[in-house]
Motif scaffolding. Structure first.
Motif, PDB file in Angstrom:
ATOM      1  N   GLU A 134      13.862  -5.952  -0.710  1.00 22.62           N
ATOM      2  CA  GLU A 134      13.979  -4.887  -1.383  1.00 22.62           C
ATOM      3  C   GLU A 134      12.710  -4.934  -2.626  1.00 22.62           C
ATOM      4  OE1 GLU A 134      18.051  -3.756  -2.635  1.00 22.62           O
ATOM      5  OE2 GLU A 134      18.809  -5.201  -1.232  1.00 22.62           O
ATOM      6  N   LEU A 135      12.039  -3.960  -2.642  1.00 23.61           N
ATOM      7  CA  LEU A 135      10.906  -3.811  -3.429  1.00 23.61           C
ATOM      8  C   LEU A 135      10.860  -2.480  -4.235  1.00 23.61           C
ATOM      9  CD1 LEU A 135       8.181  -5.396  -1.259  1.00 23.61           C
ATOM     10  CD2 LEU A 135       9.327  -6.653  -3.201  1.00 23.61           C
ATOM     11  N   CYS A 136      11.955  -1.870  -4.590  1.00 18.52           N
ATOM     12  CA  CYS A 136      12.034  -0.678  -5.164  1.00 18.52           C
ATOM     13  C   CYS A 136      11.638  -0.837  -6.675  1.00 18.52           C
ATOM     14  CB  CYS A 136      13.493  -0.077  -5.271  1.00 18.52           C
ATOM     15  SG  CYS A 136      14.142   0.252  -3.495  1.00 18.52           S
ATOM     16  N   GLY A 137      10.818   0.154  -7.107  1.00 20.88           N
ATOM     17  CA  GLY A 137      10.196   0.310  -8.442  1.00 20.88           C
ATOM     18  C   GLY A 137       9.428  -0.928  -8.741  1.00 20.88           C
ATOM     19  N   CYS A 138       8.538  -1.532  -7.900  1.00 23.22           N
ATOM     20  CA  CYS A 138       7.559  -2.630  -8.255  1.00 23.22           C
ATOM     21  C   CYS A 138       6.392  -2.129  -8.419  1.00 23.22           C
ATOM     22  CB  CYS A 138       7.740  -3.465  -7.146  1.00 23.22           C
ATOM     23  SG  CYS A 138       9.436  -4.359  -7.010  1.00 23.22           S
ATOM     24  N   PHE A 139       6.006  -0.930  -8.793  1.00 23.32           N
ATOM     25  CA  PHE A 139       4.700  -0.504  -9.238  1.00 23.32           C
ATOM     26  C   PHE A 139       3.616  -0.894  -8.346  1.00 23.32           C
ATOM     27  CE2 PHE A 139       7.512  -1.171 -12.755  1.00 23.32           C
ATOM     28  CZ  PHE A 139       7.329  -0.007 -13.608  1.00 23.32           C
ATOM     29  N   PHE A 140       3.681  -0.563  -7.068  1.00 21.43           N
ATOM     30  CA  PHE A 140       2.606  -0.403  -6.047  1.00 21.43           C
ATOM     31  C   PHE A 140       2.360   0.891  -5.662  1.00 21.43           C
ATOM     32  CE2 PHE A 140       6.303  -2.012  -3.836  1.00 21.43           C
ATOM     33  CZ  PHE A 140       6.285  -1.325  -2.622  1.00 21.43           C
ATOM     34  N   LEU A 161      13.605  -2.889   4.885  1.00 19.50           N
ATOM     35  CA  LEU A 161      12.465  -2.898   3.891  1.00 19.50           C
ATOM     36  C   LEU A 161      12.852  -1.766   3.156  1.00 19.50           C
ATOM     37  CD1 LEU A 161       9.978  -4.471   3.078  1.00 19.50           C
ATOM     38  CD2 LEU A 161       8.649  -2.705   4.540  1.00 19.50           C
ATOM     39  N   GLU A 162      13.154  -2.069   1.619  1.00 17.32           N
ATOM     40  CA  GLU A 162      13.262  -0.916   0.514  1.00 17.32           C
ATOM     41  C   GLU A 162      12.086  -0.949  -0.211  1.00 17.32           C
ATOM     42  OE1 GLU A 162      16.121   1.065   0.109  1.00 17.32           O
ATOM     43  OE2 GLU A 162      17.467   0.088   1.715  1.00 17.32           O
ATOM     44  N   LEU A 163      11.790   0.375  -0.201  1.00 15.17           N
ATOM     45  CA  LEU A 163      10.165   0.668  -0.992  1.00 15.17           C
ATOM     46  C   LEU A 163      10.310   1.544  -1.645  1.00 15.17           C
ATOM     47  CD1 LEU A 163       7.821   0.171   2.018  1.00 15.17           C
ATOM     48  CD2 LEU A 163       8.555  -1.458   0.302  1.00 15.17           C
ATOM     49  N   GLY A 164      11.355   2.347  -2.470  1.00  9.86           N
ATOM     50  CA  GLY A 164      11.607   3.366  -3.046  1.00  9.86           C
ATOM     51  C   GLY A 164      11.111   3.443  -4.571  1.00  9.86           C
ATOM     52  N   SER A 165      10.832   4.402  -5.239  1.00 14.22           N
ATOM     53  CA  SER A 165      10.586   4.523  -6.328  1.00 14.22           C
ATOM     54  C   SER A 165       9.171   3.820  -6.609  1.00 14.22           C
ATOM     55  CB  SER A 165      11.363   3.919  -7.330  1.00 14.22           C
ATOM     56  OG  SER A 165      12.523   4.860  -7.512  1.00 14.22           O
ATOM     57  N   ASN A 166       8.050   4.031  -5.637  1.00 15.77           N
ATOM     58  CA  ASN A 166       6.799   3.446  -5.856  1.00 15.77           C
ATOM     59  C   ASN A 166       5.895   4.720  -5.584  1.00 15.77           C
ATOM     60  OD1 ASN A 166       6.911   0.331  -6.359  1.00 15.77           O
ATOM     61  ND2 ASN A 166       8.499   0.384  -4.603  1.00 15.77           N
ATOM     62  N   HIS A 167       4.558   4.468  -5.704  1.00 12.92           N
ATOM     63  CA  HIS A 167       3.904   5.595  -5.607  1.00 12.92           C
ATOM     64  C   HIS A 167       2.766   5.574  -4.214  1.00 12.92           C
ATOM     65  CE1 HIS A 167       4.478   6.900  -9.730  1.00 12.92           C
ATOM     66  NE2 HIS A 167       4.267   5.746  -9.964  1.00 12.92           N
ATOM     67  N   ILE A 168       3.632   5.402  -2.907  1.00 14.24           N
ATOM     68  CA  ILE A 168       3.066   5.345  -1.909  1.00 14.24           C
ATOM     69  C   ILE A 168       2.428   6.737  -1.487  1.00 14.24           C
ATOM     70  CG2 ILE A 168       3.945   5.084   0.487  1.00 14.24           C
ATOM     71  CD1 ILE A 168       5.485   3.021  -0.478  1.00 14.24           C
ATOM     72  N   GLY A 169       2.977   7.924  -1.716  1.00 16.02           N
ATOM     73  CA  GLY A 169       2.548   9.013  -1.332  1.00 16.02           C
ATOM     74  C   GLY A 169       2.541   9.594   0.001  1.00 16.02           C
ATOM     75  N   ASP A 170       1.996  10.699   0.495  1.00 18.18           N
ATOM     76  CA  ASP A 170       2.086  11.082   1.894  1.00 18.18           C
ATOM     77  C   ASP A 170       1.239  10.060   2.933  1.00 18.18           C
ATOM     78  OD1 ASP A 170       3.620  13.254   1.012  1.00 18.18           O
ATOM     79  OD2 ASP A 170       1.900  14.757   0.942  1.00 18.18           O
ATOM     80  N   ALA A 171       0.145   9.836   2.637  1.00 14.36           N
ATOM     81  CA  ALA A 171      -0.659   8.877   3.220  1.00 14.36           C
ATOM     82  C   ALA A 171      -0.233   7.552   3.720  1.00 14.36           C
ATOM     83  CB  ALA A 171      -2.205   8.758   2.491  1.00 14.36           C
ATOM     84  N   GLN A 195      12.032   8.631  -1.810  1.00 11.53           N
ATOM     85  CA  GLN A 195      11.618   8.319  -3.030  1.00 11.53           C
ATOM     86  C   GLN A 195      10.078   7.740  -3.096  1.00 11.53           C
ATOM     87  OE1 GLN A 195      14.226   5.470  -4.653  1.00 11.53           O
ATOM     88  NE2 GLN A 195      15.935   6.965  -4.731  1.00 11.53           N
ATOM     89  N   MET A 196       9.501   7.699  -1.860  1.00  7.52           N
ATOM     90  CA  MET A 196       8.217   7.237  -1.669  1.00  7.52           C
ATOM     91  C   MET A 196       7.032   8.145  -2.076  1.00  7.52           C
ATOM     92  SD  MET A 196       8.601   4.616   1.600  1.00  7.52           S
ATOM     93  CE  MET A 196      10.117   3.945   1.892  1.00  7.52           C
ATOM     94  N   LEU A 197       7.501   9.450  -2.152  1.00  7.45           N
ATOM     95  CA  LEU A 197       6.387  10.636  -1.994  1.00  7.45           C
ATOM     96  C   LEU A 197       5.975  11.048  -3.652  1.00  7.45           C
ATOM     97  CD1 LEU A 197       7.914  12.601   0.838  1.00  7.45           C
ATOM     98  CD2 LEU A 197       6.017  11.097   0.737  1.00  7.45           C
ATOM     99  N   GLN A 198       6.208   9.992  -4.492  1.00  6.40           N
ATOM    100  CA  GLN A 198       5.725  10.295  -5.797  1.00  6.40           C
ATOM    101  C   GLN A 198       4.333  10.050  -6.084  1.00  6.40           C
ATOM    102  OE1 GLN A 198       8.463   7.903  -8.353  1.00  6.40           O
ATOM    103  NE2 GLN A 198      10.023   8.380  -6.995  1.00  6.40           N
TER     104      GLN A 198
END
Length: 198
Positions: A134-140, A161-171, A195-198
């Protein structure tokens, strides 16, 4: 407190599997006591240490305990612990060498791209036994998505694999979704997609 915990958990009739210490004020001696619990208590499978400001020394003490052959811990939960990329070498070593750790929660820590990349190196090895990360909100951001995609496509053991609240975006999300279609992908859960589309 730690002495009392040691006494209780070391008792032959103890079946406690989850120890949760949230926002506790402990000195270095107390943390050494917790690390000795990890080594001496066979029944303890999960340790939650949320809301602590863990120093480098404390993290090193805990990681050293996790690498001892007598440690049976399967789950370590460390949200809101003030962890940064500087801590990831020690944590990555645990991922690389631990025979028992199956679940790791590092959510809401300031790991950034470089910290997560350090963890990814361990995840890509065949010795890594981790099943849930879980890596939610880890600023990547999107930058590390190609490497995360490699993990999704090649990891033998990783299932969640939890990746929410990071700035992953569409690409970045497209790269991760493409990895899920790879024939070697064993992942069963890629969490919090919305939450990954921020």
């Amino acid at each position: 407190m730690v002495s009392l915990l040691q006494e209780v958990l070391a008792h032959p009739t103890s079946t406690i599997q989850h120890l949760s210490l949230i926002k506790c004020e402990m000195n270095l001696s107390g943390w050494r006591g917790i690390s000795s619990l990890l080594i001496s208590t066979k029944s303890l499978k999960k340790l939650t240490l949320s809301n602590h400001q863990l120093s480098t020394q404390v993290v090193d003490i805990l990681c050293d305990a996790l690498l001892q052959s007598d440690c049976a811990l399967e789950s370590l939960v460390l949200p809101y612990c003030g962890l940064t990329k500087a801590y990831c070498n020690a944590i990555g070593r645990v991922l690389l060498l631990s025979r028992t750790l199956k679940h790791l929660d590092l959510s809401v820590n300031y790991l950034q791209n470089s910290g997560v990349l350090t963890l990814i190196i361990s995840l890509l090895t065949h010795t890594c036994q981790l099943q849930e990360l879980e890596l939610c909100g880890c600023f990547f951001n999107t930058y590390i998505c190609p490497q995360l995609s490699k993990v999704i496509m090649t990891s033998v053991n990783l299932r969640s694999l939890e990746l929410g609240s990071n700035h992953i975006g569409d690409a970045g999300l497209l790269l991760l979704c493409d990895a899920l279609t790879h024939p070697n992908c064993k992942l069963q859960n890629l969490g919090r997609l919305e939450q990954m589309l921020q």
